[in-house]
Design an enzyme around this catalytic site. Structure first.
Site, mmCIF file in Angstrom:
data_model
loop_
_atom_site.group_PDB
_atom_site.id
_atom_site.type_symbol
_atom_site.label_atom_id
_atom_site.label_comp_id
_atom_site.label_asym_id
_atom_site.label_seq_id
_atom_site.Cartn_x
_atom_site.Cartn_y
_atom_site.Cartn_z
ATOM 1 N N ASP A 76 8.169 -76.526 -27.969
ATOM 2 C CA ASP A 76 8.246 -75.087 -28.229
ATOM 3 C C ASP A 76 7.931 -74.317 -26.943
ATOM 4 O O ASP A 76 6.839 -74.443 -26.383
ATOM 5 C CB ASP A 76 7.263 -74.701 -29.347
ATOM 6 C CG ASP A 76 7.578 -73.323 -29.917
ATOM 7 O OD1 ASP A 76 7.870 -72.390 -29.136
ATOM 8 O OD2 ASP A 76 7.537 -73.177 -31.150
ATOM 9 N N SER A 126 10.912 -68.509 -32.412
ATOM 10 C CA SER A 126 11.034 -69.893 -32.856
ATOM 11 C C SER A 126 11.726 -70.025 -34.208
ATOM 12 O O SER A 126 12.128 -71.121 -34.578
ATOM 13 C CB SER A 126 9.657 -70.548 -32.924
ATOM 14 O OG SER A 126 9.124 -70.634 -31.628
ATOM 15 N N HIS A 189 4.703 -73.464 -39.820
ATOM 16 C CA HIS A 189 5.059 -72.598 -38.690
ATOM 17 C C HIS A 189 6.575 -72.626 -38.476
ATOM 18 O O HIS A 189 7.260 -73.526 -38.973
ATOM 19 C CB HIS A 189 4.311 -73.087 -37.443
ATOM 20 C CG HIS A 189 4.094 -72.030 -36.423
ATOM 21 N ND1 HIS A 189 4.621 -72.107 -35.149
ATOM 22 C CD2 HIS A 189 3.422 -70.857 -36.489
ATOM 23 C CE1 HIS A 189 4.266 -71.027 -34.473
ATOM 24 N NE2 HIS A 189 3.541 -70.256 -35.256
ATOM 25 N N GLU A 349 7.699 -81.929 -33.110
ATOM 26 C CA GLU A 349 7.495 -80.744 -32.278
ATOM 27 C C GLU A 349 6.200 -80.800 -31.485
ATOM 28 O O GLU A 349 5.125 -81.031 -32.042
ATOM 29 C CB GLU A 349 7.463 -79.479 -33.141
ATOM 30 C CG GLU A 349 7.360 -78.236 -32.268
ATOM 31 C CD GLU A 349 6.930 -76.973 -33.000
ATOM 32 O OE1 GLU A 349 7.273 -75.897 -32.508
ATOM 33 O OE2 GLU A 349 6.250 -77.053 -34.036
ATOM 34 N N HIS A 396 13.212 -72.021 -26.750
ATOM 35 C CA HIS A 396 13.423 -70.843 -25.902
ATOM 36 C C HIS A 396 12.577 -71.030 -24.656
ATOM 37 O O HIS A 396 11.722 -71.914 -24.611
ATOM 38 C CB HIS A 396 13.016 -69.560 -26.636
ATOM 39 C CG HIS A 396 11.618 -69.645 -27.193
ATOM 40 N ND1 HIS A 396 10.500 -69.603 -26.389
ATOM 41 C CD2 HIS A 396 11.152 -69.852 -28.455
ATOM 42 C CE1 HIS A 396 9.420 -69.751 -27.126
ATOM 43 N NE2 HIS A 396 9.785 -69.913 -28.386
HETATM 44 ZN ZN LIG Z 1 6.177 -68.148 -28.863
#
Ligand SMILES: [Zn+2]
Ligand SMILES: *[C@@H]1O[C@H](CO)[C@@H](O)[C@H](O)[C@H]1NC(C)=O
Ligand SMILES: *[C@@H]1O[C@H](CO)[C@@H](O)[C@H](O)[C@H]1NC(C)=O
Ligand SMILES: *[C@@H]1O[C@H](CO)[C@@H](O)[C@H](O)[C@H]1NC(C)=O
Length: 544
Positions: A76, A126, A189, A349, A396
């Site tokens: 992430d 996200s 999340h 993740e 990202h």
């Molecule tokens: Zn963030």
């Protein structure tokens, strides 16, 4: 007066610089070469290195088999500068110069770049990105598992099933394979939720959040509820992460003494256990690292592991007795899912690279990246390149810059060394700094303060300096990298939309809608052959 003098010196220096040398790229003193490695001064070193690169590529050219298993790793916020800096830290921790070091996924045969923007946003969050890389459709900032026809927080619009998306986990399950999710964040999340949730708002992690937004949880169930009770969440064989609070009543203390956050008095962990009991499948809920290590020996069919009330701790701050590492969770997940002969899809993740960046904690961001790489290494050891596809990417970027003209091997977490008088004020600056975030320092006496003078300089929670003061550092809109190894890895090359990723993985694994590696021939040849057969038959019958 002082600043006028400074400006004059700077102007004179830059004018002089223009005449004497390329002022954009200052020449260092001779000492610059002293930081270089001896063997690297020989052209042979680089020529041999390039030939080894050619050989490695030739050995790993396209395989024809299909991917039985797919493991997708998501860092992430793992921007390209994060990769370069983490690699340097990896080497420097071994006492080496660092820049030449390789993370495990650095060695994967194919690398591509993906565009991460969302349907309504230049820079992704996200949630829209998870929807893109797990469901294959770009959507709005902040929404999960629904297409862009659903505005964020529009509960009613999100109940329209024609706007719902399936994830690659659905596709794997439909093919009789198993699926699982592993993360270092709350399991509800945004990134892991992209695997199983359909929600108009990523923040609706528990019922309290849905109600606070003014909606009925019967219309728009919260994300934790969806994981336990809806397809595909309730079919996942492995669910490992943090975020117990969202599954427990706010009157209830969990195993580590933390209160739940639900206001509907439901204990979703018990409901998960009840659901598995009703289906008479062997299952286990775990919350402690030792239980995970024990489970490895006699794996239940279903496992729910929630190791923290909220996110897991940063690796460098975690209690190693109670909290497993990402590599440990990944290994148990792979061992569990590998029991299905048809194969599996696993999402893993490294979720806290992002959080560290948001706080301008550069060292923690790099360490979390290296922790994810250890998990990748574990997966690469456990799974054969012949039948298992491993994809590593990010959702990202972030706005950390890797800057300056430091000599080779300079501490990646330290100050950049300047040659000539490159800074106007003579003050040091960091090799890793951010364009924005909480690490802003007001000027002192009209100039930049000496940040290396600060009491907590060099600690894990020291904020790297920034230009623009913000409560939290922002994401970046730049492309992120994709690394691939295993069957059809070369499909991941090029520069393309993030939403292509699950389609490419499905192609390699021969699951889901669309064209597959295994059915490619049927699609190209099969239809004309079928048409020909039908027309021959028709001709035959019409002639009779
Ligand atoms: Zn963030
Ligand atoms: C880790 O957690 C265990 C169990 O709660 C506790 O006994 C131990 O003291 C903790 N270790 C550290 C370093 O905090
Ligand atoms: C660079 O800085 C040093 C020390 O402050 C000073 O003596 C020298 O004149 C400066 N050189 C230039 C080109 O400004
Ligand atoms: C900045 O602080 C460091 C650490 O105290 C010190 O060594 C250095 O000389 C200072 N530099 C300047 C230009 O003040």
């Amino acid at each position: 007066m002082g600043s006028f003098y400074l400006l004059a010196v700077v102007t004179a220096a830059s004018v002089l610089g223009c005449v004497l040398s390329d002022h954009y790229h200052p020449s260092g003193p001779g000492s610059r070469t002293s930081s270089a490695k001896r063997e690297e001064m020989d052209s042979k070193f680089w020529n041999d290195e390039a030939q080894a690169g050619i050989k490695a590529r030739l050995e790993r050219l396209q395989t024809a088999s299909k991917a039985r298993n797919v493991v997708m790793f998501l860092g992430d916020g793992m921007s390209v500068p994060t990769l370069a800096a983490a690699r340097a830290l990896l080497g420097q921790r071994r006492g080496d110069t660092g820049e030449e070091a390789q993370m495990t996924f650095d060695t994967f045969p194919t690398v591509g770049l993906i565009k991460t923007y969302c349907v309504d946003a230049q820079t992704a969050d996200s949630a829209c990105s998870a929807t893109a890389y797990l469901c294959g459709v770009k959507t709005n900032y902040g929404v999960l598992g629904v297409n862009a026809a659903v505005p964020r927080t529009d509960c009613e619009a999100s109940t329209d099933s024609t706007k719902h998306l399936q994830s690659i986990l659905d596709w794997a399950l439909a093919d009789g394979r198993d699926a699982g999710i592993v993360t270092t964040t709350r399991i509800t999340h945004a990134s892991p939720a992209g695997a199983y949730a359909k929600s108009a708002d990523r923040d609706w992690e528990d019922d309290a959040a849905v109600k606070k937004a003014g909606f009925d949880t019967n219309r728009c169930p919260d994300i934790a509820h969806q994981l336990i009770h809806n397809h595909p969440g309730n079919k996942l064989k492995v669910i490992f992460g943090g975020g117990r609070a969202n599954f427990l009543p706010n009157s209830f203390r969990d195993e580590e003494g933390m209160f739940g956050s639900r206001t509907d008095n439901r204990n979703l962990i018990q409901e998960w256990q009840q659901d598995k009991s009703d289906r008479t499948v062997k299952h286990e809920y775990i919350w402690h690292r030792e239980q995970l290590m024990r489970a490895k020996i006699d794996l239940p069919e279903y496992m729910l592991g929630l190791f923290e009330s909220g996110h897991l701790q940063y690796n460098m701050k975690a209690n190693k007795t109670t909290e497993p590492t990402l590599a440990e969770m990944t290994e148990v997940a792979i061992r569990s899912l590998s029991r299905n002969e048809k194969g599996f899809f696993l999402f893993v993740e490294g979720g806290r690279i992002d959080h560290a960046h948001h706080d301008n904690f550069a060292e923690l961001a790099l360490d979390e990246t290296l922790e994810m790489d250890k998990a990748v290494a574990r997966a690469a050891e456990l799974l054969s390149e012949d039948d298992s596809l491993i994809v590593v990417t990010a959702d990202h970027a972030h706005v950390m810059a890797y800057n300056g003209y430091a000599p080779r091997g300079n501490d990646i977490l330290g100050t950049s060394v300047t040659y000539a008088n490159y800074t106007w004020d003579g003050m040091p600056y960091m090799t890793l700094s951010y364009t924005n975030g909480p690490g802003f320092r007001p000027h002192v006496g009209g100039g930049r303060p000496n940040v290396t003078d600060e009491e907590d300089y060099g600690t894990l929670t020291w904020h790297s300096p920034v230009d623009v003061p913000l409560n939290y550092e922002t994401h970046g809109g730049d492309d992120v990298a994709v690394f691939a190894r295993g069957p059809h890895h070369s499909m991941f090359t090029g520069l393309y939309e993030q939403s292509q990723l699950p389609h490419l993985m499905a192609y390699a694994a021969c699951i889901g809608p669309g064209r597959h590696a295994c059915s490619g021939a049927t699609h190209v040849l099969g239809q004309p052959v079928l048409l020909l057969a039908v027309s021959i038959l028709l001709t035959f019958f019409s002639l009779r």
